[in-house]
Write an enzyme that holds these catalytic residues in place. Structure first.
Site, PDB file in Angstrom:
ATOM      1  CG  HIS A  42     -46.635   5.511   4.133  1.00  0.00           C
ATOM      2  ND1 HIS A  42     -45.280   5.581   4.391  1.00  0.00           N
ATOM      3  CD2 HIS A  42     -47.233   6.129   5.178  1.00  0.00           C
ATOM      4  CE1 HIS A  42     -45.095   6.201   5.540  1.00  0.00           C
ATOM      5  NE2 HIS A  42     -46.263   6.551   6.035  1.00  0.00           N
TER       6      HIS A  42
ATOM      7  CG  HIS B 278     -43.190   9.682   3.658  1.00  0.00           C
ATOM      8  ND1 HIS B 278     -41.880   9.846   3.998  1.00  0.00           N
ATOM      9  CD2 HIS B 278     -43.780   9.148   4.742  1.00  0.00           C
ATOM     10  CE1 HIS B 278     -41.701   9.433   5.236  1.00  0.00           C
ATOM     11  NE2 HIS B 278     -42.823   8.986   5.710  1.00  0.00           N
TER      12      HIS B 278
ATOM     13  CE  LYS C 283     -41.642   4.139   7.922  1.00  0.00           C
ATOM     14  NZ  LYS C 283     -42.816   4.945   7.722  1.00  0.00           N
TER      15      LYS C 283
ATOM     16  CG  HIS D 242     -49.862   6.819   9.559  1.00  0.00           C
ATOM     17  ND1 HIS D 242     -48.868   6.365  10.394  1.00  0.00           N
ATOM     18  CD2 HIS D 242     -49.239   7.421   8.521  1.00  0.00           C
ATOM     19  CE1 HIS D 242     -47.689   6.687   9.883  1.00  0.00           C
ATOM     20  NE2 HIS D 242     -47.883   7.325   8.742  1.00  0.00           N
TER      21      HIS D 242
HETATM   22  C1  NCD Z   1     -47.041  10.407  10.419  1.00  0.00           C
HETATM   23  C2  NCD Z   1     -47.921  10.130  11.635  1.00  0.00           C
HETATM   24  O1  NCD Z   1     -48.617  11.040  12.075  1.00  0.00           O
HETATM   25  O2  NCD Z   1     -47.933   8.997  12.114  1.00  0.00           O
HETATM   26  N1  NCD Z   1     -46.937  11.827  10.260  1.00  0.00           N
HETATM   27  C3  NCD Z   1     -46.618  12.486   9.134  1.00  0.00           C
HETATM   28  O3  NCD Z   1     -46.495  13.704   9.175  1.00  0.00           O
HETATM   29  N2  NCD Z   1     -46.427  11.857   7.992  1.00  0.00           N
HETATM   30  C4  NCD Z   1     -45.727   9.752  10.597  1.00  0.00           C
HETATM   31  C5  NCD Z   1     -44.895   9.695   9.347  1.00  0.00           C
HETATM   32  O4  NCD Z   1     -45.232   8.995   8.391  1.00  0.00           O
HETATM   33  O5  NCD Z   1     -43.864  10.376   9.302  1.00  0.00           O
HETATM   34 ZN    ZN Z   2     -46.450   7.923   7.490  1.00  0.00          ZN
END
Ligand code: NCD
Ligand code: ZN
Length: 346
Positions: free
Chosen positions: A14, A175, A100, A16
């Site tokens: 997971h 998460h 997702k 970003h």
């Molecule tokens: C994530 C994001 O910034 O894209 N933020 C986070 O707090 N985890 C989005 C997510 O996974 O919820």
């Molecule tokens: Zn995330």
């Protein structure tokens, strides 16, 4: 005597990576230690189709350093107009590894997400048929549900009914942050798994709020009470193959974090492996780190484990990770575990 630990190269289930200048700056941070990562599709606009996922994959590959074998595993952002045939095509060509589900409004860039689960049932039925995993952001968004209860309420009112309706759907609870999440993941059969972030193994809500608000510890799902952190630690270090690493490393530029309405997300890609080694050592479970970080994820995603390895060495001198990384758009602060890290990746 120096302690060394060699494990199969880990993956991040997971992550970003964003786009543009941030993508270019953060991708090498993950590629340095990880073999693969499930890349989240919550760009602006989101990655909703096979064509967009293919284009995003190219942009990521351009940001991977030439001496790295890092492979991004792509995902599609589920919307109420997602075409089941496009998802089936994207999965059949090997382009996407998961879809997702963001409940609309649950987190960063989730406004195109799902409001009514009935509207996406045809896509979910197709996914169940072809065995494509659904990665779930498991929080309700109903304003009358307290933010600290949103995960538990989601499990009861959305996730469990969905899994009863479609038991063959393969689901990853992304998460997880609560003992309810741990308990539910443990109660599922072979079609259910859960990722756990590094930071939720380290911080609780006191770290976020006591003595001043710490914007760099604010993420979603928000860190919970200590008993939940302990439940996550127990799950991650137990050796139970249903739990694996998803760092949820989520970079935001500092001015967007340090704001009257700061963004949710903890950026942890650079030092996650050192943090995890510390956590597993604190739990006397260093022998379970490889399962959590390198073996359990590929097993659920039905992929081979990485062929190469990663070695850590415990040294008296602490690791020197930068406080922030620089991008062409500004700095991004790195997760501070609050203690010195001694496990160096060598
Ligand atoms: C994530 C994001 O910034 O894209 N933020 C986070 O707090 N985890 C989005 C997510 O996974 O919820
Ligand atoms: Zn995330």
């Amino acid at each position: 005597m120096t302690q060394r630990l060699t494990i199969t190269r880990p993956d991040d289930w997971h992550l970003h990576l964003r786009d543009g200048a941030v993508l270019r700056a953060v991708t090498p941070e993950t590629a340095r230690h990880f073999g693969r990562a499930i890349v989240m599709p919550n760009l602006v606009p989101p990655v909703v189709s096979a064509v967009e996922a293919a284009a995003y994959r190219e942009r990521i590959m351009d940001a991977v350093p030439s001496d790295s074998d890092f492979t991004p595993l792509m995902t599609l952002y589920l919307t109420e107009t997602t075409d089941p045939a496009d998802v089936a095509y994207a999965a059949a060509t090997g382009l996407v590894s998961a879809v997702k589900l963001y409940p609309a409004g649950a987190t960063t860039n989730s406004q195109s997400g799902v409001r009514n689960i009935d509207a996406v049932m045809p896509v979910l039925e197709t996914m169940a048929e072809i065995g494509l995993p659904l990665c779930v952001h498991g929080e309700v968004t109903t304003p009358d549900v307290d933010i600290f209860d949103r995960e538990a309420v989601f499990i009861e009112t959305v996730l469990d009914p969905l899994r009863q309706r479609l038991p063959t759907l393969r689901v990853v609870m992304e998460h997880i942050t609560t003992e309810e999440g741990v308990k539910y993941a443990r109660s599922g059969g072979e079609n259910l798994a859960a990722t756990i972030t590094t930071h939720h193994l380290i911080i609780n809500r006191n770290n976020l709020l006591v003595g001043g608000i710490r914007p760099h510890y604010y993420c979603l799902p928000v860190a919970k009470r200590e008993k939940h952190r302990l439940a996550l630690r127990d799950a991650a270090t137990s050796g139970d193959s249903r739990f694996f690493l998803g760092t949820d490393s989520a970079p935001h530029l500092d001015p967007l974090k340090l704001s009257a309405c700061g963004c949710a997300g903890v950026f942890s890609a650079s030092n996650t492996v050192s943090c995890l080694a510390a956590v597993f050592e604190q739990e006397s479970a260093l022998d379970k780190l490889e399962g959590f970080a390198s073996l359990n994820g590929p097993a659920f995603y039905r992929l081979p484990t990485n062929a190469d390895s990663l070695t850590l060495e415990k040294r008296a001198t602490p690791c020197e990770y930068p406080a922030h990384i620089d991008t062409e758009d500004g700095p991004i602060t790195l997760f501070d575990p609050g203690f010195d890290l001694h496990w160096h990746v060598v």
